[in-house]
Design an enzyme around this catalytic site. Structure first.
Site, PDB file in Angstrom:
ATOM      1  N   HIS A   1      39.880  46.959  50.403  1.00 23.37           N
ATOM      2  CA  HIS A   1      38.572  46.307  49.927  1.00 23.37           C
ATOM      3  C   HIS A   1      37.869  45.382  50.777  1.00 23.37           C
ATOM      4  CE1 HIS A   1      36.489  44.895  45.994  1.00 23.37           C
ATOM      5  NE2 HIS A   1      36.006  44.089  46.851  1.00 23.37           N
TER       6      HIS A   1
ATOM      7  N   SER B   1      31.939  46.124  45.146  1.00 25.84           N
ATOM      8  CA  SER B   1      32.826  45.052  44.308  1.00 25.84           C
ATOM      9  C   SER B   1      32.050  44.601  43.156  1.00 25.84           C
ATOM     10  CB  SER B   1      33.330  44.067  45.394  1.00 25.84           C
ATOM     11  OG  SER B   1      34.212  43.201  44.787  1.00 25.84           O
TER      12      SER B   1
ATOM     13  N   ASP C   1      43.294  48.807  47.545  1.00 19.37           N
ATOM     14  CA  ASP C   1      42.401  48.051  47.077  1.00 19.37           C
ATOM     15  C   ASP C   1      42.829  47.713  45.745  1.00 19.37           C
ATOM     16  OD1 ASP C   1      40.278  46.320  45.916  1.00 19.37           O
ATOM     17  OD2 ASP C   1      38.838  48.133  46.180  1.00 19.37           O
TER      18      ASP C   1
END
Length: 348
Positions: free
Chosen positions: A320, A196, A290
């Site tokens: 995610h 991320s 995501d």
């Protein structure tokens, strides 16, 4: 206060046991509990993931972004402790990395010194996360890959906005190159990676390493955020209901990017970077459900167009945050095992 804390801790332990127990059930039973399959963009959400999200809603577990940032940080730690569990590892030690704190994970039975080593940068939107939030994931990655993992505790916003995290990530990699011997690292088999926000930092660190001519053998980019200006596509399609929300992303950008900075600054959004020659080979992972999926895959294409070796892998049934789900369920653990195998092969 002590009684309230004990009750809270007991509730969290019960929640963890409930979720792990449910995700250990046969897939058919999970499907009945999870409800009708969730299908978006031609993809079907993993049954165990769908069930985990449903249990989260039933437990009224709120997202970190709905809380004041200090409380949100505690929520992130709580979520990661539930999903990560206790993962085996050969050895762990803390160490200073200049002005930063690091944590080194050495796989069981590793006797090769110097050996392959990954500098890991955690996710959390540049405002959440630390060494503890990703402890289980780093243990799993190191143990499964046979690669040493050196995690970095970089500065967070809003206390330290951009470019603090970027500066820390680059400084940490320079430190690793200069001090490889002290952590048992082979300078010819160094990698940088993250998930991320950490995937963004890993990407921009790899760019700077190429510009400075620093040795870097591999970059592991797990659903990286690459474009602070993105709005449509997967960002809109999966904006709610799949753990990472549009409110989370807006909060992250508002706190990390100071007023007056161009969100297309390549240190913030590597999708707009002028990529140099000599970039390390990359394994770029995205998740089907995501919001960051499309920009991650766009960056993979950009790397390829710049002449870099890149392998793009989408796990179409994942959300995610699946990188932190190593202590329960089946599908996320399997995806993480595949990621670890790629890291092992890349640095063999």
């Amino acid at each position: 206060m002590a009684l309230k804390q004990r009750l809270t801790d007991a509730n969290h332990r019960l929640q963890a046991l409930t979720v792990r127990g449910a995700l250990a059930l046969p897939e058919g039973v999970q499907r009945r509990l999870a409800g009708k399959p969730v299908i978006r963009d031609g993809q079907t959400l993993a049954t165990d993931t769908q069930l985990a999200l449903r249990l989260q809603r039933l437990a009224r577990e709120v997202g970190a972004e709905t809380l004041p940032i200090p409380e949100g940080r505690l929520a992130i730690l709580r979520h990661s402790s539930i999903t990560g569990g206790r993962q085996p590892i050969g050895a762990v030690r803390s160490l200073p990395m200049g002005n930063l704190k690091g944590r080194l994970y050495v796989p069981s039975g590793q006797v090769e010194t110097p050996g392959p080593t990954l500098l890991f940068l955690h996710g959390g939107g540049w405002i959440y996360g630390d060494l503890d939030s990703h402890d289980a994931a780093c243990r799993f990655l190191a143990e499964r890959s046979g690669v040493r993992v050196l995690a970095v505790d970089y500065r967070l916003a809003p206390e330290d906005p951009f470019p603090a995290a970027y500066d820390d990530a680059v400084a940490a990699y320079r430190w690793l190159v200069a001090n490889a011997e002290s952590v048992g690292a082979d300078r010819d088999r160094l990698a940088v990676g993250g998930d991320s926000a950490g995937g963004c930092l890993a990407a921009t660190t790899a760019i700077e390493a190429a510009r400075e001519g620093l040795p870097l053998a591999f970059q592991l980019l797990i659903y990286p955020g690459t474009d602070h200006t993105a709005t449509g596509g997967s960002r809109a399609m999966f904006a709610e209901g799949f753990y990472l929300t549009s409110d989370f992303m807006d909060l992250a950008t508002a706190n990390y990017v100071p007023e007056g900075f161009d969100p297309r600054d390549p240190r913030l959004s590597p999708l707009y970077a002028d990529l140099p020659k000599g970039l390390a080979p990359a394994y770029l992972v995205t998740a089907g459900f995501d919001p960051l999926r499309d920009e991650g895959e766009a960056y993979a294409r950009k790397l390829a167009e710049a002449g870099a070796t890149v392998e793009l892998k989408r796990f179409p049934d994942q959300i995610h945050g699946f990188f932190n789900i190593v202590g329960m369920g089946r599908t996320s653990r399997a995806a993480n095992a595949e990621i670890a195998a790629k890291l092992r092969a890349a640095l063999a």
